[in-house]
Design a protein around this motif. Sequence first.
Motif, PDB file in Angstrom:
ATOM      1  N   PRO A  31       0.842  -1.198   0.000  1.00 50.76           N
ATOM      2  CA  PRO A  31       0.000   0.000   0.000  1.00 50.76           C
ATOM      3  C   PRO A  31       0.882   1.255   0.000  1.00 50.76           C
ATOM      4  CG  PRO A  31      -0.919  -1.620   1.486  1.00 50.76           C
ATOM      5  CD  PRO A  31       0.434  -2.144   1.056  1.00 50.76           C
ATOM      6  N   GLY A  60      -7.108  -3.194  -4.873  1.00 49.24           N
ATOM      7  CA  GLY A  60      -6.692  -2.176  -3.912  1.00 49.24           C
ATOM      8  C   GLY A  60      -5.981  -0.995  -4.532  1.00 49.24           C
ATOM      9  N   ARG A  91      -4.733   0.381  -0.828  1.00 44.21           N
ATOM     10  CA  ARG A  91      -5.096  -0.483   0.303  1.00 44.21           C
ATOM     11  C   ARG A  91      -4.669  -1.911  -0.019  1.00 44.21           C
ATOM     12  NH1 ARG A  91      -9.423  -3.063  -1.710  1.00 44.21           N
ATOM     13  NH2 ARG A  91     -10.677  -1.949  -3.216  1.00 44.21           N
TER      14      ARG A  91
END
Length: 125
Positions: A31, A60, A91
């Motif tokens: 991330p 993500g 994420r």
Amino acid sequence: PTYRETFELAIARAVADLPVLCEYCLPLVQPGGLFLAQKMLDAPHRQEVLRARLAIEKMGGELEAVSVVDELPFTAAPDRERCLVAIRKSRATPERYPRRVGVPSKRPILSAGDHGWDGDGDGCE
């Protein structure tokens, strides 16, 4: 699992459709990291970026930029325009991804209304 969300940067040349590349590469990016995909700059590849929206989101990521690249060294067709698709990993990727080898190519995660849509968009069995 060993390299999952380990790298700050992943780079892929034009080896597969963007939804497939996202499923294979984004799980490796931590991330805050970046995934760069090289693509040709033509109408089909512009549509490919749109088709990849759901895959980017599920892995993500967030589309950060599509940048035209004037020259890339060591390319087979130097006269064709290329772009770099930059996807920021915002994420963690869900544990169910990537799916087993071959499944992303056979059943890619596509945005609604595109070929391959299976209802929930994840192409999972």
